[in-house]
Design a protein around this motif. Sequence first.
Motif, PDB file in Angstrom:
ATOM      1  N   SER A 355      28.899  50.135  44.357  1.00 24.36           N
ATOM      2  CA  SER A 355      28.549  49.260  43.605  1.00 24.36           C
ATOM      3  C   SER A 355      28.564  47.812  44.245  1.00 24.36           C
ATOM      4  CB  SER A 355      29.149  49.214  42.268  1.00 24.36           C
ATOM      5  OG  SER A 355      30.597  48.743  42.193  1.00 24.36           O
ATOM      6  N   ALA A 356      27.846  47.059  43.602  1.00 25.08           N
ATOM      7  CA  ALA A 356      27.874  45.807  44.127  1.00 25.08           C
ATOM      8  C   ALA A 356      27.454  44.731  42.953  1.00 25.08           C
ATOM      9  CB  ALA A 356      26.893  45.514  45.499  1.00 25.08           C
ATOM     10  N   ILE A 357      27.878  43.458  43.316  1.00 21.53           N
ATOM     11  CA  ILE A 357      27.471  42.294  42.429  1.00 21.53           C
ATOM     12  C   ILE A 357      26.214  41.566  42.795  1.00 21.53           C
ATOM     13  CG2 ILE A 357      28.416  40.248  41.310  1.00 21.53           C
ATOM     14  CD1 ILE A 357      31.319  41.539  42.007  1.00 21.53           C
ATOM     15  N   LYS A 436      33.668  47.642  40.646  1.00 16.52           N
ATOM     16  CA  LYS A 436      34.019  49.160  41.140  1.00 16.52           C
ATOM     17  C   LYS A 436      33.368  50.101  40.259  1.00 16.52           C
ATOM     18  CE  LYS A 436      38.811  49.633  39.296  1.00 16.52           C
ATOM     19  NZ  LYS A 436      38.884  50.668  38.288  1.00 16.52           N
ATOM     20  N   ALA A 437      32.810  51.208  40.718  1.00 11.26           N
ATOM     21  CA  ALA A 437      31.976  52.141  39.951  1.00 11.26           C
ATOM     22  C   ALA A 437      32.751  53.438  40.016  1.00 11.26           C
ATOM     23  CB  ALA A 437      30.578  52.434  40.428  1.00 11.26           C
ATOM     24  N   VAL A 438      32.726  54.266  38.807  1.00 16.20           N
ATOM     25  CA  VAL A 438      33.269  55.539  38.814  1.00 16.20           C
ATOM     26  C   VAL A 438      31.843  56.519  38.555  1.00 16.20           C
ATOM     27  CG1 VAL A 438      34.587  57.074  37.509  1.00 16.20           C
ATOM     28  CG2 VAL A 438      35.199  54.587  37.400  1.00 16.20           C
ATOM     29  N   ASP A 439      32.006  57.649  39.392  1.00 15.39           N
ATOM     30  CA  ASP A 439      30.775  58.339  39.117  1.00 15.39           C
ATOM     31  C   ASP A 439      31.163  59.681  38.424  1.00 15.39           C
ATOM     32  OD1 ASP A 439      31.944  60.308  40.673  1.00 15.39           O
ATOM     33  OD2 ASP A 439      30.296  60.102  42.311  1.00 15.39           O
ATOM     34  N   ARG A 440      30.159  60.591  38.072  1.00 14.94           N
ATOM     35  CA  ARG A 440      30.454  61.845  37.289  1.00 14.94           C
ATOM     36  C   ARG A 440      31.666  62.781  37.583  1.00 14.94           C
ATOM     37  NH1 ARG A 440      28.758  64.816  32.555  1.00 14.94           N
ATOM     38  NH2 ARG A 440      27.756  62.588  32.285  1.00 14.94           N
ATOM     39  N   SER A 441      32.086  62.806  38.907  1.00 15.94           N
ATOM     40  CA  SER A 441      33.009  63.785  39.342  1.00 15.94           C
ATOM     41  C   SER A 441      34.104  62.772  39.507  1.00 15.94           C
ATOM     42  CB  SER A 441      32.793  64.294  40.772  1.00 15.94           C
ATOM     43  OG  SER A 441      32.460  63.470  41.622  1.00 15.94           O
ATOM     44  N   TYR A 442      34.313  61.434  38.684  1.00 14.17           N
ATOM     45  CA  TYR A 442      35.347  60.571  38.655  1.00 14.17           C
ATOM     46  C   TYR A 442      35.730  60.029  40.003  1.00 14.17           C
ATOM     47  CZ  TYR A 442      35.791  60.751  33.591  1.00 14.17           C
ATOM     48  OH  TYR A 442      35.549  60.794  32.200  1.00 14.17           O
ATOM     49  N   ASN A 443      34.835  60.164  41.184  1.00 14.88           N
ATOM     50  CA  ASN A 443      35.248  59.365  42.281  1.00 14.88           C
ATOM     51  C   ASN A 443      34.960  57.996  42.202  1.00 14.88           C
ATOM     52  OD1 ASN A 443      35.937  61.127  44.787  1.00 14.88           O
ATOM     53  ND2 ASN A 443      34.099  62.071  44.288  1.00 14.88           N
ATOM     54  N   VAL A 444      35.845  57.143  42.736  1.00 14.34           N
ATOM     55  CA  VAL A 444      35.969  55.764  42.612  1.00 14.34           C
ATOM     56  C   VAL A 444      35.720  55.120  44.172  1.00 14.34           C
ATOM     57  CG1 VAL A 444      37.475  55.818  40.745  1.00 14.34           C
ATOM     58  CG2 VAL A 444      38.452  55.480  42.934  1.00 14.34           C
ATOM     59  N   GLN A 445      35.484  53.604  44.046  1.00 10.69           N
ATOM     60  CA  GLN A 445      35.471  53.185  45.361  1.00 10.69           C
ATOM     61  C   GLN A 445      36.694  52.714  45.841  1.00 10.69           C
ATOM     62  OE1 GLN A 445      31.731  50.948  43.184  1.00 10.69           O
ATOM     63  NE2 GLN A 445      32.213  49.972  45.363  1.00 10.69           N
ATOM     64  N   ALA A 462      33.709  49.968  49.756  1.00 10.63           N
ATOM     65  CA  ALA A 462      35.095  49.231  48.973  1.00 10.63           C
ATOM     66  C   ALA A 462      34.440  48.375  47.888  1.00 10.63           C
ATOM     67  CB  ALA A 462      35.764  48.278  50.116  1.00 10.63           C
ATOM     68  N   TRP A 463      35.369  48.041  46.829  1.00  8.89           N
ATOM     69  CA  TRP A 463      35.130  47.173  45.861  1.00  8.89           C
ATOM     70  C   TRP A 463      34.236  45.909  46.612  1.00  8.89           C
ATOM     71  CZ3 TRP A 463      40.575  45.973  43.353  1.00  8.89           C
ATOM     72  CH2 TRP A 463      41.232  47.148  43.019  1.00  8.89           C
ATOM     73  N   HIS A 464      33.280  45.533  45.748  1.00  5.84           N
ATOM     74  CA  HIS A 464      32.649  44.131  46.064  1.00  5.84           C
ATOM     75  C   HIS A 464      33.398  43.022  45.471  1.00  5.84           C
ATOM     76  CE1 HIS A 464      28.729  41.685  46.349  1.00  5.84           C
ATOM     77  NE2 HIS A 464      29.204  41.919  47.705  1.00  5.84           N
ATOM     78  N   ARG A 465      33.350  42.279  46.357  1.00  5.25           N
ATOM     79  CA  ARG A 465      34.131  41.043  46.017  1.00  5.25           C
ATOM     80  C   ARG A 465      33.408  39.786  46.083  1.00  5.25           C
ATOM     81  NH1 ARG A 465      40.165  42.319  46.377  1.00  5.25           N
ATOM     82  NH2 ARG A 465      40.299  44.586  47.022  1.00  5.25           N
ATOM     83  N   VAL A 466      33.373  38.828  45.188  1.00  3.69           N
ATOM     84  CA  VAL A 466      32.545  37.604  45.086  1.00  3.69           C
ATOM     85  C   VAL A 466      33.450  36.261  44.628  1.00  3.69           C
ATOM     86  CG1 VAL A 466      30.412  36.709  44.113  1.00  3.69           C
ATOM     87  CG2 VAL A 466      30.533  38.866  44.898  1.00  3.69           C
ATOM     88  N   PRO A 467      33.854  35.653  45.394  1.00  2.88           N
ATOM     89  CA  PRO A 467      34.653  34.508  45.145  1.00  2.88           C
ATOM     90  C   PRO A 467      33.648  33.386  44.556  1.00  2.88           C
ATOM     91  CG  PRO A 467      34.463  34.470  47.308  1.00  2.88           C
ATOM     92  CD  PRO A 467      33.772  35.811  46.871  1.00  2.88           C
TER      93      PRO A 467
END
Lengths: 472, 472
Positions: A355-357, A436-445, A462-467
């Motif tokens: 996922s990303a912002i 951060k996204a979660v998919d159907r098999s509950y995998n996470v970033q 990895a988590w997308h981080r936007v200052p």
Amino acid sequence: APAPPSSRYPRYTREEVGRHRSPQDRVWVTHGTDVFDVTDFVELHPGGAEKLLLAAGGALEPFWALYAVHNQPHVLELLREFKVGELSPDEAPPDPSAAQDPFAGDPPRHPGLRISSRKPFNAETPAELLTERFLTPNELFFTRNHLPVPAVDPGSYRLRVEGPEGRVLSLSLSELRSRFPKHEVTATLQCAGNRRSEMSRVRPVKGLAWDIGAIGTARWGGARLRDVLLHAGFGEERDGEWHVCFEGLDADPGGAPYGASIPYGRAVSAGADVLLAYEMNGEELPRDHGFPVRVVVPGVVGARSVKWLGRVAVSAAESPSHWQQNDYKGFSPCVDWDSVDYSSAPAIQELPVQSAITHPRPGAAVPPGELTVKGYAWSGGGRDVVRVDVSLDGGRTWSVASLAGERAAPGRAWAWRLWELRAPVPAGAQLEIVCKAVDRSYNVQPDTVGPIWNLRGVLSNAWHRVPVTVTR
Amino acid sequence: APAPPSSRYPRYTREEVGRHRSPQDRVWVTHGTDVFDVTDFVELHPGGAEKLLLAAGGALEPFWALYAVHNQPHVLELLREFKVGELSPDEAPPDPSAAQDPFAGDPPRHPGLRISSRKPFNAETPAELLTERFLTPNELFFTRNHLPVPAVDPGSYRLRVEGPEGRVLSLSLSELRSRFPKHEVTATLQCAGNRRSEMSRVRPVKGLAWDIGAIGTARWGGARLRDVLLHAGFGEERDGEWHVCFEGLDADPGGAPYGASIPYGRAVSAGADVLLAYEMNGEELPRDHGFPVRVVVPGVVGARSVKWLGRVAVSAAESPSHWQQNDYKGFSPCVDWDSVDYSSAPAIQELPVQSAITHPRPGAAVPPGELTVKGYAWSGGGRDVVRVDVSLDGGRTWSVASLAGERAAPGRAWAWRLWELRAPVPAGAQLEIVCKAVDRSYNVQPDTVGPIWNLRGVLSNAWHRVPVTVTR
């Protein structure tokens, strides 16, 4: 004027250089008027030993014109270590017109694309435009070309499908359109290197410096690969491990085409929706996206969705292509160019959850009040995104974003979900927005990019981080 | 002796309490001689409103004898807030023998199991033993019971399979064994709550305090669910979304059995290897593991592998069971018991990528020299583990562990991979050993547990961290 200092290097003729074409005879190449013995570098060549050997005994320039990734200062610097001589002053300099630009026939492009390399052409959708629409417009869809765009005449185009027992099917474009039902699939394609630039900030990696836009979603139309394979005489199941190998009509100076493969089970599965696509968002495929026919493998890294498709074959081994064997694989952060063993890692097929912002952009100043955060989320293998968490404080506290659109059929969630979150932000605050996204098999970033760093900069999820700064 | 203070609470008879059995009439219950109006708590009951309503108008003790999770101080404390009266002194105290122990018929267990609750019985394999063998011995395999173990007579046992159009198949154990080919699958089962205790350290969660041992691997033998469904008259495909629902022969005091469901596509797929198992590691199923027949759904959370299987039915909806609808789902860390909406999250099916260190144990002192780190790694959905990275310095630097065993068939990697890493460790060092696994779709484990914290403490798959001291 003083005479130039006489070189301390021995002088060679082009004919002498030409005798050094294999590791046994040593591997020599020229660049400008310099002669290099790159024998010890052959096995370390990131593009593969075979690719470097194509240039053995001659000039690098025609190859570098094609693989423009070489036009970087550190490449010349590395080369300098291997200098063993200079061309004799009697040798004419290489004729620049001889290295004719193989990219001269590339199509025109939309000026809004963010270009990461011109030759071959690679460009991404600007982040601000990425989530404006669920379907990415064709002219703004990210382009990942490995070679020049081939000029294919649709009238004489034939797709070669190698059937069982030596039977060969040769399909014209109109046969592909008329003999097989048209199947439409809305699918997201993502480059393995999407978000690579975040990985490069940890430590340098080799590859195009993609931001978050090497991803896009289109409505693809074409024949199902399954239907074509069954028509060619293959069955629903095959004992043992088999692969469907694709070759593009784009080729390098040695004549080697772009190639990739996918497991047979996916290729023949009705539920996997693999297409030989001739339409993109209701239009004929654009040249940059594989005109007249490309593979679209939903849920799988874009590298397997071979463009300008020329040949389909079933094999007990994966595609022998450089891009299947020695690229597009993931490694531990402890693996470097000295220790990498490409045979130790599987070729990337399904991609991990991502996922990303897209809004706001890093470093933006936003007004106080209600902030709308927007982005995309997607996962490989048809696993739908079930949730996107957003934090405004670097991951200490979270809110759940609203997902736009509808839930896809189970296991066939090929398209991204766009999402947004509205939240009040106080004047003067410094925010670190995170998703951060979660998919159907509950995998996470993963939380951070360092521990997934890899030398090719792929699989950056990895988590997308936007200052962001909130104005006063 | 001074007289006891007269209660400030009104007195009620059991008959008066018995009139309060619904939210309309208010929901009253008794515990000891106290009377509680729990109407406002009904919808908040973690076990579901229906479960609490079973006890409406009467004593809690018989239910709490079954759901021993209530025997904790904070439950009584919570109950105290709802006290509205006391039983009249004329009412006899509840007869303790009336609440006969429903767990009295449970089987004997191996004393080496680490018990997390006795009634119902829940226990895990000690971490030290977990990776001693690839197949977990039956008597040390983790046990996750939700209810008392039913006593099933194998002679009179019948499995009810509800076919299409009202046809019902009733299969004896010998019919299940003789009419369908025996299929064997080596599969790992993991509880959704495995490693919950690490999540509890972030913030309290509801659930059993599992360490890393609520996981195990066995060779299961039985009939394929696919074969039984096709025999019952179902087809390979069904239009629309369908589910195969399972009911156990274990039931609560209201008669509701344990239940769960899986999507029809997985149930009928030859490649998904779903079993109606009657053997475990070459032996008859032990009572704690579902004698005489249990479901084994490889690659999926253990909660769907229903034990003591009594009934199989195909439905357009998922199982209505509490455990399918209102438990075994994942939520954002921002969701608490006031805001949780179970309908907003999908029931867990495939689990995310997981790994843990079994040796050394947290807090251990190890000698300087060569340290051997051991552990397991597994992922859901048949995705094989392609790599395990191990760090001795909390994740700053990594090494690649050696995976034991062989690569499974693609997409059917149902069993864990055991791994080990040998590394020199200097005298006096403080190590933080960390492991993280990568699966075939290149999904990875998250760095930290806080951001995946959820109120039920499920899906705890952050990097496993083991602090260790090296002696001098």
